[in-house]
Scaffold this motif. Structure first.
Motif, short mmCIF file in Angstrom:
data_model
loop_
_atom_site.label_atom_id
_atom_site.label_comp_id
_atom_site.label_asym_id
_atom_site.label_seq_id
_atom_site.Cartn_x
_atom_site.Cartn_y
_atom_site.Cartn_z
N SER A 1 0.90 -1.22 0.03
CA SER A 1 0.07 0.12 0.12
C SER A 1 0.85 1.40 0.05
CB SER A 1 -0.94 0.18 1.35
OG SER A 1 -1.82 -0.84 1.11
N PRO A 2 0.40 2.21 -0.71
CA PRO A 2 1.13 3.61 -0.78
C PRO A 2 1.31 4.03 0.94
CG PRO A 2 -0.89 3.99 -1.78
CD PRO A 2 -0.70 2.35 -1.26
N GLN A 3 2.41 4.42 1.25
CA GLN A 3 2.49 4.88 2.62
C GLN A 3 2.66 6.53 2.75
OE1 GLN A 3 2.96 2.44 5.36
NE2 GLN A 3 1.74 1.73 3.61
N VAL A 4 2.84 7.14 1.67
CA VAL A 4 2.63 8.56 1.79
C VAL A 4 1.67 9.08 0.92
CG1 VAL A 4 5.08 8.99 2.54
CG2 VAL A 4 4.34 8.72 -0.02
N GLY A 5 1.08 10.45 1.31
CA GLY A 5 0.20 11.10 0.56
C GLY A 5 -1.12 10.67 1.01
N GLN A 6 -2.25 10.74 -0.01
CA GLN A 6 -3.63 10.52 0.58
C GLN A 6 -4.21 9.54 -0.71
OE1 GLN A 6 -4.96 14.47 0.81
NE2 GLN A 6 -4.88 14.07 3.10
N THR A 7 -5.35 8.78 -0.30
CA THR A 7 -6.29 8.14 -1.11
C THR A 7 -7.52 8.96 -1.03
OG1 THR A 7 -4.86 6.26 -1.28
CG2 THR A 7 -7.00 6.25 -2.10
N ILE A 8 -7.89 9.30 -2.45
CA ILE A 8 -9.17 9.77 -2.46
C ILE A 8 -10.29 9.21 -3.17
CG2 ILE A 8 -10.45 12.21 -3.18
CD1 ILE A 8 -7.79 13.48 -3.13
N LEU A 9 -11.41 9.09 -2.55
CA LEU A 9 -12.39 8.31 -3.14
C LEU A 9 -13.58 9.37 -3.29
CD1 LEU A 9 -14.37 6.16 -3.99
CD2 LEU A 9 -14.66 5.77 -1.63
N ASN A 10 -14.12 9.60 -4.70
CA ASN A 10 -15.11 10.44 -4.72
C ASN A 10 -16.37 9.52 -5.02
OD1 ASN A 10 -14.00 13.23 -4.91
ND2 ASN A 10 -12.80 12.49 -6.63
N ASP A 11 -16.90 9.35 -3.79
CA ASP A 11 -18.09 8.37 -3.80
C ASP A 11 -19.30 9.04 -4.16
OD1 ASP A 11 -18.69 5.41 -2.26
OD2 ASP A 11 -20.23 6.84 -2.37
N LEU A 12 -20.16 8.36 -4.95
CA LEU A 12 -21.17 8.99 -5.64
C LEU A 12 -22.22 9.13 -4.48
CD1 LEU A 12 -20.24 8.96 -8.37
CD2 LEU A 12 -21.61 7.07 -8.90
N VAL A 13 -22.32 8.55 -3.25
CA VAL A 13 -23.41 8.83 -2.46
C VAL A 13 -22.61 9.45 -1.10
CG1 VAL A 13 -24.66 7.61 -0.61
CG2 VAL A 13 -24.80 6.60 -2.72
N GLN A 14 -21.39 8.95 -0.61
CA GLN A 14 -20.75 9.57 0.35
C GLN A 14 -19.95 11.07 0.04
OE1 GLN A 14 -21.54 8.20 3.29
NE2 GLN A 14 -22.20 6.40 2.78
N GLY A 15 -19.81 11.32 -1.13
CA GLY A 15 -19.05 12.42 -1.45
C GLY A 15 -17.47 11.90 -1.34
N LYS A 16 -16.67 13.23 -1.14
CA LYS A 16 -15.50 13.09 -1.16
C LYS A 16 -14.78 12.32 0.15
CE LYS A 16 -11.20 15.75 -2.18
NZ LYS A 16 -10.67 17.05 -2.34
N VAL A 17 -14.31 11.24 0.12
CA VAL A 17 -13.74 10.67 1.40
C VAL A 17 -12.36 10.69 1.11
CG1 VAL A 17 -13.61 8.47 2.62
CG2 VAL A 17 -15.75 9.30 1.45
N VAL A 18 -11.59 11.25 2.06
CA VAL A 18 -10.01 11.44 1.95
C VAL A 18 -9.23 10.40 3.28
CG1 VAL A 18 -8.11 12.78 1.98
CG2 VAL A 18 -10.24 13.66 1.04
#
Length: 466
Positions: free
Chosen positions: A146-163
């Motif tokens: 898994s990447p260890q630095v930075g952020q993973t961003i999910l633009n969920d169609l229901v939940q919105g932006k999850v960082v």
RNA sequence: GACCCCUUCGUCUAGCGGUUAGGACAACGCCCUUUCACGGCGUAAACACGGGUUCGAGUCCCGUAGGGGUCACCA
């Protein structure tokens, strides 16, 4: 725009869960709305827990709800080699590695990270380590880098932006030490292979999505759209559990709920279109949208389901309802009895339907038509006991004199009898109802007397009044 | 505990800066009525709390509280 493809991917461990049914419904509606395709995938990589009964229960549940899936059903257990191939590739491109950590080491790591308040339970011990001969005594697992630095961003169609911060991401296991691939990996591979465009699933998978996104990226695959829908809770606001609730759709089927009602109810749980309550299947397909799914979980309310069911009961062609009841009748009575008396049920059916909110109650309250002997319960015993015997006996005489046995004549005879004897209609009608139907509640008693016929009616009354 | 998500009548929800905060289920009452229903009419019932922003906040922002989900060699 490319084709919309959705999938419902249950693990076959029991019945079709009501929450799963709603997930399937949303996936199906979305696909239908976009003129796309809806697939079924059975996630049976855990062979110990997956049974053929459970697989059939899923099929049956979806069929009952008429959520038609593409003919080709995918079984994960049949794709094992494909998953392994991808794991090998991940290893090759240095996005995965062998981990020889022992169970004891793993437990220690977990304990440590809990104490430190970290979300990770594996600390990446074997990320860049080369195993010595003694390490190789342990059968390794394959873990994802898994990447260890930075952020993973999910633009969920229901939940919105999850960082999520990547330093919280675990190196999750892709291949177990017994050589079988895990869920996290299989899902990614299948969703890619199946060309799934939209993943609509329960929000208990929200955290998984973040991890899966990174696998998609490592593989250079396009990340599909995610829509994580909130879970259904019970009346206490807790996750629906089998302990206190009917949780399988089959249970609702057996309760006498119509599939259309179930779908309508499930649709409105967490999704809305203004003030619409009753939504036909066609309308649902036309107006369904992911944007209108709420983010908050909603509670399951059996009373509302039954209310919607009673609406559909009243608005479904009667022959359909009749055939549902017929199945129940067939078990209870012989074919002959049903055949001889069916016209009576047909005559009274709409009056009976009006009084009940599920198929079972309709069946139960139709029995007096088919039963030869009417038994009394506490209520009806009381009614008969409190009635004026003489009056009823005299009324029987009047009944016998009716030449043209029709509803009007029967009703008028009762009314005139009551009037002539200074009684209220109730004083006649209730005792009649009691001995004719065995119940204190029923449809119009005069209609019942009519369809039962003069002879049977009088016989039923005389049984308790002679 | 950490991370993520959520919060309008008891329940499902409408609302997307200006509303007497609307509907549905449930509850209660009345009418209809031979019973039970159906139907009709009506009553009660909500913006979690505290700060901002704004002429104005249920609606935007920030906290707090509460609830939920996830932290497996399960899926």
């Amino acid at each position: 725009m490319s084709e919309v493809r959705t999938r419902f991917a249950p693990s076959p461990t029991g019945t079709l869960h009501i929450g799963g049914a709603r997930t399937a419904l949303f996936n199906w509606l979305y696909a239908m709305n976009k003129n796309g395709k809806f697939y079924l995938r059975i996630e049976d990589t855990d062979k110990l827990r997956s049974t053929t009964e459970a697989i059939n229960a899923i099929f049956d549940g979806l069929k009952w709800l008429e959520l038609n899936w593409e003919k080709q059903v995918i079984f994960q257990s049949q794709n094992i080699n494909r998953y392994k191939q991808i794991i090998d590739y991940l290893l090759e491109i240095n996005c995965a590695y062998y981990c020889y950590a022992s169970e004891i080491e793993l437990q220690r790591m977990k304990k440590e990270s809990r104490e430190k308040g970290l979300i990770k339970s594996y600390n990446g011990l074997w990320r860049d380590r080369i195993p010595k001969a003694e390490d190789k005594k342990i059968k390794p697992v394959v873990r994802f880098k898994s990447p260890q630095v930075g952020q993973t961003i999910l633009n969920d169609l229901v939940q919105g932006k999850v960082v999520v911060n990547n330093n919280q991401l675990d190196d999750m296991i892709l291949l177990r030490s017994d050589g079988t691939p895990t869920y996290t990996l299989s899902v990614v591979v299948d969703d890619y292979d199946m060309n799934i465009s939209h993943i609509i699933r329960g929000d208990d998978h929200l955290n998984n999505a973040i991890r899966q996104i990174n696998i998609f990226r490592s593989l250079g695959w396009k990340v599909p759209n995610f829509a994580h829908i909130p879970l259904i809770h019970d009346s206490d606001g807790k996750k629906l559990s089998k302990r206190n609730n009917a949780v399988g759709v089959d249970e609702y089927k057996n309760m006498g709920i119509l599939p259309q009602a179930m779908k309508n109810y499930l649709l409105r749980l967490g999704w809305s279109n203004g003030d619409d309550e009753i939504i036909s299947e066609n309308d649902a397909i036309n107006i369904f949208s992911i944007e209108n799914i709420r983010k908050a979980p909603s509670r399951f309310d059996l009373k509302k389901l039954k209310n919607i069911n009673s609406y559909y009961l009243k608005n479904t062609p009667q022959d359909k309802i009749l055939s549902c009841i017929y199945n129940l009748l067939e078990k209870k009575y012989g074919e002959k009895i049903i055949k001889d008396n069916l016209f009576k049920l047909e005559y009274l059916l709409s009056d009976i339907i009006e009084r009940h909110d599920n198929i079972n109650d309709i069946f139960y309250n139709s029995k007096f038509i088919f039963n030869k002997i009417i038994n009394l319960n506490n209520d009806t015993i009381k009614i008969i006991k409190n009635s004026n015997k003489k009056n009823i006996i005299n009324y029987i005489i009047q009944l016998k004199e009716i030449n043209d046995w029709n509803v009007n004549n029967i009703e008028n005879s009762a009314k005139s009898f009551a009037k002539n004897n200074s009684l209220s209609l109730k004083d006649i009608a209730m005792p009649l109802r009691a001995c004719i139907t065995g119940s204190k509640n029923s449809p119009n008693i005069f209609k019942i007397m009519f369809i039962l016929g003069q002879k049977d009616t009088i016989k039923r009354i005389e049984k308790y009044y002679l």
